[in-house]
Design an enzyme around this catalytic site. Structure first.
Site, mmCIF file in Angstrom:
data_model
loop_
_atom_site.group_PDB
_atom_site.id
_atom_site.type_symbol
_atom_site.label_atom_id
_atom_site.label_comp_id
_atom_site.label_asym_id
_atom_site.label_seq_id
_atom_site.Cartn_x
_atom_site.Cartn_y
_atom_site.Cartn_z
ATOM 1 N N PHE A 41 -26.129 -29.251 21.755
ATOM 2 C CA PHE A 41 -26.982 -29.923 20.785
ATOM 3 C C PHE A 41 -28.429 -29.454 20.808
ATOM 4 O O PHE A 41 -29.261 -30.000 20.091
ATOM 5 C CB PHE A 41 -26.949 -31.440 21.028
ATOM 6 C CG PHE A 41 -25.562 -32.007 21.025
ATOM 7 C CD1 PHE A 41 -24.755 -31.904 19.900
ATOM 8 C CD2 PHE A 41 -25.052 -32.625 22.142
ATOM 9 C CE1 PHE A 41 -23.474 -32.409 19.891
ATOM 10 C CE2 PHE A 41 -23.766 -33.143 22.148
ATOM 11 C CZ PHE A 41 -22.974 -33.033 21.014
ATOM 12 N N GLY A 42 -28.761 -28.467 21.625
ATOM 13 C CA GLY A 42 -30.149 -28.035 21.659
ATOM 14 C C GLY A 42 -30.435 -27.094 22.812
ATOM 15 O O GLY A 42 -29.549 -26.379 23.290
ATOM 16 N N LYS A 43 -31.687 -27.116 23.278
ATOM 17 C CA LYS A 43 -32.149 -26.182 24.296
ATOM 18 C C LYS A 43 -32.871 -26.926 25.414
ATOM 19 O O LYS A 43 -33.325 -28.057 25.238
ATOM 20 C CB LYS A 43 -33.110 -25.157 23.679
ATOM 21 C CG LYS A 43 -32.548 -24.357 22.514
ATOM 22 C CD LYS A 43 -33.611 -23.433 21.922
ATOM 23 C CE LYS A 43 -33.112 -22.769 20.633
ATOM 24 N NZ LYS A 43 -31.997 -21.845 20.886
ATOM 25 N N VAL A 44 -32.987 -26.249 26.551
ATOM 26 C CA VAL A 44 -33.822 -26.717 27.650
ATOM 27 C C VAL A 44 -34.957 -25.714 27.809
ATOM 28 O O VAL A 44 -34.720 -24.504 27.855
ATOM 29 C CB VAL A 44 -33.034 -26.838 28.965
ATOM 30 C CG1 VAL A 44 -33.937 -27.361 30.082
ATOM 31 C CG2 VAL A 44 -31.823 -27.751 28.787
ATOM 32 N N ILE A 98 -34.955 -21.959 28.982
ATOM 33 C CA ILE A 98 -34.297 -21.755 30.276
ATOM 34 C C ILE A 98 -32.848 -22.241 30.268
ATOM 35 O O ILE A 98 -32.147 -22.140 31.278
ATOM 36 C CB ILE A 98 -35.071 -22.441 31.424
ATOM 37 C CG1 ILE A 98 -35.276 -23.934 31.147
ATOM 38 C CG2 ILE A 98 -36.401 -21.742 31.649
ATOM 39 C CD1 ILE A 98 -35.940 -24.679 32.300
ATOM 40 N N ASP A 101 -18.054 -34.670 35.386
ATOM 41 C CA ASP A 101 -18.217 -33.280 34.941
ATOM 42 C C ASP A 101 -18.848 -32.409 36.019
ATOM 43 O O ASP A 101 -19.716 -31.586 35.729
ATOM 44 C CB ASP A 101 -19.054 -33.231 33.656
ATOM 45 C CG ASP A 101 -18.909 -31.903 32.910
ATOM 46 O OD1 ASP A 101 -17.877 -31.224 33.099
ATOM 47 O OD2 ASP A 101 -19.814 -31.544 32.136
ATOM 48 N N LYS A 115 -35.555 -31.082 27.786
ATOM 49 C CA LYS A 115 -34.294 -30.936 27.067
ATOM 50 C C LYS A 115 -34.501 -31.463 25.658
ATOM 51 O O LYS A 115 -34.793 -32.641 25.460
ATOM 52 C CB LYS A 115 -33.197 -31.726 27.791
ATOM 53 C CG LYS A 115 -31.790 -31.505 27.286
ATOM 54 C CD LYS A 115 -30.800 -32.222 28.214
ATOM 55 C CE LYS A 115 -29.366 -31.952 27.838
ATOM 56 N NZ LYS A 115 -28.420 -32.594 28.796
#
Length: 432
Positions: free
Chosen positions: A110-113, A105, A223, A128
């Site tokens: 640095f990666g995926k959720v 999703i 941010d 995450k």
């Protein structure tokens, strides 16, 4: 969340599918999804942008001691064994095999959720998953642990995403977070271009409440942008992604790290001057401006021009907003941080502004105000508000597996040691 970088140059791209506007919006969409490091590398290799004096000042291009910025002979990453211990160790109570990983999703640097269902609890979470190797290569361990620390403080605020577990394998870190499926504010802005003032006021109030809470914990968010603002299933705001948060900033304290998202960088950040909590109020002004007008206040496709606009161009407000909205934007987007709204009394100044006079803040914090928009999700499996670019991607098999210890290399073991203390299991009564 960062997805992928825009090309450094090329023909104009269309954007008819979403906002009906052409090249300016597709460039905007791609550019803002980049991490700041990738964005800086992009403009550093753009000969036109590099000639602009403001960009040269920001990048310090004339100084040869920063070769990585120019993609020239980057220095190798430090040995993982030399990394700092990232916190006190705790007993992990979760592992990848505890979950069914259902859909991608989101994606980041640095990666995926992933949407995941806990096998025993039958509860849905957003997990995450970060690659340790990528984190160590970019020397981002401190930001990862900072994100974890901030998440641990979020369980008491309704507009901040909550952390349920954090754990690690030899090569990955896992944040098990609240699953929020009403979509990014950015996604809804793409579809609708801008919001009516009452809707923008509601979102701005909930965002300000979340920022005020972080400030009360001496945390500066740094941010704020529509991609980091989610809507829950009822339409309330949920602030997420705390990787750039700065902890331990007292009321009059400052920091100086150059970070954030280009369209939302405050003038003092671009000038590389010390900045304080008011950087978050600048970003709130930029997000509110975008909700009302459809683009950030100083946006330009040309990087150098955009930075010059932020630093030097007077704020321009079209006449289709109320006087109270105009006054608030002028206060939040004040280039001198010492004169910015919130500089003296922080969140108190924001919530007392006349623009928010229709808001009952006690009702807001208790979610007694009906959101102006309902995402109308049918349940956890309803993914209509997620980008198909993510959800169409297959779930990697490695996500739900722990590496075989026999096959783990020495460097992977060293990387695992670099993140001692990452794992977290909440007390039994923490969510009661």
């Amino acid at each position: 969340m960062t997805v992928k970088a825009a090309e450094a140059s090329g023909p104009a791209l269309t954007y008819s599918k979403m906002r009906g506007m052409v090249a300016i919006l597709i460039a905007f969409m791609k550019q803002r999804r980049m991490g700041l490091n990738d964005f800086i590398q992009k403009i550093a290799t753009n000969s036109y942008a590099c000639k602009h004096p403001e960009v040269q000042s920001i990048l310090k291009i004339s100084q040869p001691q920063e070769p990585e910025l120019m993609n020239a002979n980057p220095s190798p990453p430090p040995s993982p064994s030399q990394q700092i211990n990232l916190g006190p160790s705790s007993n992990p109570h979760a592992k990848p095999s505890d979950f069914h990983f259902l859909k991608v999703i989101g994606k980041g640097s640095f990666g995926k959720v992933l949407l995941a269902r806990h096998k025993a609890e039958e509860q849905f979470y957003a997990v995450k998953v970060l690659q340790k190797k990528a984190i160590l290569k970019k020397k981002e361990e401190k930001h990862i642990m900072s994100e974890r620390n901030v998440l641990l403080k979020n369980v008491k605020h309704p507009f901040l995403v909550g952390l349920h577990f954090s754990f690690q394998t030899a090569d990955k870190l896992y944040f098990v977070l609240d699953y929020i499926n009403g979509g990014e504010l950015f996604y809804h802005l793409q579809r609708e271009r801008c919001f009516l003032e009452p809707r923008a006021r509601f979102y701005a109030a909930e965002i300000a409440s979340a920022l005020g809470y972080l400030h009360s914990l001496n945390i500066v968010y740094r941010d704020l942008k529509p991609e980091n603002i989610l809507l829950d299933s009822q339409g309330h705001i949920v602030l997420t992604d705390f990787g750039l948060c700065k902890e331990n900033i007292e009321h009059n304290g400052t920091t100086s790290t150059f970070c954030g998202t280009p369209e939302y960088l405050a003038p003092e950040v671009l000038h590389k001057q010390p900045y304080d909590r008011t950087v978050d109020w600048w970003c709130l002004g930029a997000v509110l401006y975008e909700m009302l007008y459809g683009l950030p206040p100083f946006y330009s496709r040309n990087t150098a021009e955009m930075y010059d606009n932020i630093l030097n161009k007077p704020l321009q407000l079209k006449p289709n907003i109320t006087n109270s909205a105009r006054h608030l934007l002028e206060g939040l987007l004040q280039k001198d941080r010492t004169k910015r709204l919130g500089a003296k009394e922080d969140f108190t100044e924001i919530k007392n502004h006349i623009f928010f006079s229709p808001i009952n803040w006690d009702d807001l914090i208790n979610k007694k105000i009906t959101p102006p928009f309902n995402p109308n999700v049918s349940g956890p499996s309803d993914l209509r508000h997620f980008d198909p670019e993510f959800t169409d991607e297959p779930v990697p098999n490695s996500i739900g597996q722990s590496p075989d210890s026999i096959l783990i290399t020495a460097s992977v073991k060293e990387a695992a040691e670099a993140f001692l203390g990452f794992s977290y299991a909440p007390p039994v009564d923490s969510f009661l």
